[in-house]
Design an enzyme around this catalytic site. Structure first.
Site, PDB file in Angstrom:
ATOM      1  N   ASP A   1       3.043   4.301 -11.883  1.00 54.38           N
ATOM      2  CA  ASP A   1       2.609   3.396 -11.173  1.00 54.38           C
ATOM      3  C   ASP A   1       1.292   4.151 -10.772  1.00 54.38           C
ATOM      4  O   ASP A   1       1.236   4.319  -9.698  1.00 54.38           O
ATOM      5  CB  ASP A   1       3.881   2.964  -9.805  1.00 54.38           C
ATOM      6  CG  ASP A   1       3.327   1.815  -9.101  1.00 54.38           C
ATOM      7  OD1 ASP A   1       2.282   0.974  -9.882  1.00 54.38           O
ATOM      8  OD2 ASP A   1       3.714   1.245  -8.570  1.00 54.38           O
TER       9      ASP A   1
ATOM     10  N   ASP B   1      -2.178   6.722  -4.935  1.00 55.17           N
ATOM     11  CA  ASP B   1      -0.631   6.676  -4.490  1.00 55.17           C
ATOM     12  C   ASP B   1       0.580   7.171  -4.808  1.00 55.17           C
ATOM     13  O   ASP B   1       1.792   6.811  -4.653  1.00 55.17           O
ATOM     14  CB  ASP B   1      -0.156   5.210  -4.036  1.00 55.17           C
ATOM     15  CG  ASP B   1       1.282   4.167  -3.440  1.00 55.17           C
ATOM     16  OD1 ASP B   1       1.196   4.938  -2.205  1.00 55.17           O
ATOM     17  OD2 ASP B   1       1.732   3.483  -3.887  1.00 55.17           O
TER      18      ASP B   1
END
Length: 325
Positions: free
Chosen positions: A217, A200
């Site tokens: 993340d 991502d």
């Protein structure tokens, strides 16, 4: 109806953090996250930490630990990756009141400038090192970015759960099938290699500070083609995207080989992401945070615009791939 996150009140967050021997100073600030719940948490006589409380039943313990191990291995290579905090026993994943959670050091910075080619070159070098390590072995527990989970499953869920307005169902039904067929054809031509990726890697998950790209993340880390971590960094006209990708790859190739045949996957991957994003919102609609944060979802206008975006993607997949310098 009750949602599992209804139980994650401030006292529960404090109790979870203090279960690891830390003393919370009671400053808790919710951060912009919806899939999980993420907070900046003040710690007495120490820098604040970021607490991530994983969405129940999304990832298994093994899958979360594999994410932690991957980010820690990258950090051990002196890459600027925000890896989870370890307790005195060397553990990174904890459980409290039915929630898996992890703590992270706070990383300052701002989003990179997509028009700054020097920054893109630096990001490319870092991604080359990430993928060089990502190729060394496969994830054993985390999933693969594939047409089945991102495309077919998304389509079937949306049609079965009747999220799409009745008068738009025929258009979505036929168009989504055409999209998936084109995606399959594109993947079959690319002969791409699946490696461990961030998964991502958009601008919001990179913090730029002190002339360094800091990657955060890794929650969506999975097996995917290398181009998955590059295409979301591109924006603007075709000429601008070509220039950006060329700069990223110039840095990337200092550390890792790249098969240019994967460039043809960009629009196919973008199409899968569009389909998966709509299904993600639909699957999470029972979480009270989602109707508040995405009030425009599940309206007739949203679905009409989504279908238009898919039509544009079908056309984009028929155009020649970007040609890098």
């Amino acid at each position: 109806m009750q949602h599992p996150y209804d139980a994650l009140h401030p006292d529960a967050v404090i109790d979870a953090v203090e279960s690891q021997g830390l003393i919370c100073d009671l400053r808790i600030y919710p951060l912009n996250s919806y899939e999980n719940r993420v907070y900046q948490i003040g710690i007495e006589d120490a820098p604040a930490l970021i607490g991530k409380f994983y969405r129940p039943e999304r990832w298994s313990r093994e899958q979360i630990l594999e994410e932690h191990q991957f980010s820690q291995a990258l950090k051990d290579l002196d890459l600027s990756v925000v890896a989870p905090w370890k307790n005195d026993q060397g553990e990174t994943l904890f459980e409290h009141a039915g929630f898996y959670f992890a703590l992270y050091p706070r990383q300052g910075g701002h989003a990179p400038e997509t028009g700054d080619l020097d920054q893109l070159f630096s990001i490319g070098r870092a991604l080359g090192r990430i993928h060089q390590m990502g190729k060394q072995s496969d994830f054993q527990h985390r999933p693969k970015l594939d047409i089945e989970s991102f495309g077919r499953a998304s389509r079937e869920f949306l049609l079965a759960e009747k999220f799409i307005p009745v008068d738009l169902i025929p258009a979505y039904d036929s168009l989504s099938l055409d999209i998936l067929q084109r995606v399959e054809d594109t993947f079959s031509r690319s002969n791409a290699q699946w490696i461990r990726c961030h998964g991502d890697c958009h601008i919001g998950n990179i913090l730029w500070r002190h002339d360094t790209a800091h990657f955060v993340d890794f929650d969506d880390a999975r097996m995917a083609p290398a181009i998955q971590d590059l295409w979301m960094l591109l924006s603007g006209t075709r000429h601008q995207q070509t220039e950006q990708l060329s700069e990223i790859l110039e840095g990337y190739r200092e550390f890792c080989d790249f098969d240019t045949a994967e460039i043809q996957l960009i629009e196919a991957l973008r199409s899968l992401r569009l389909m998966q994003y709509s299904a993600w919102l639909a699957r999470r609609w029972g979480d009270p945070a989602f109707p508040k944060a995405f009030p425009w979802f599940n309206t007739e206008r949203y679905w009409a615009e989504h279908i238009l975006s898919l039509r544009e993607q079908l056309a984009a997949m028929q155009e020649p791939a970007l040609q890098v310098y």
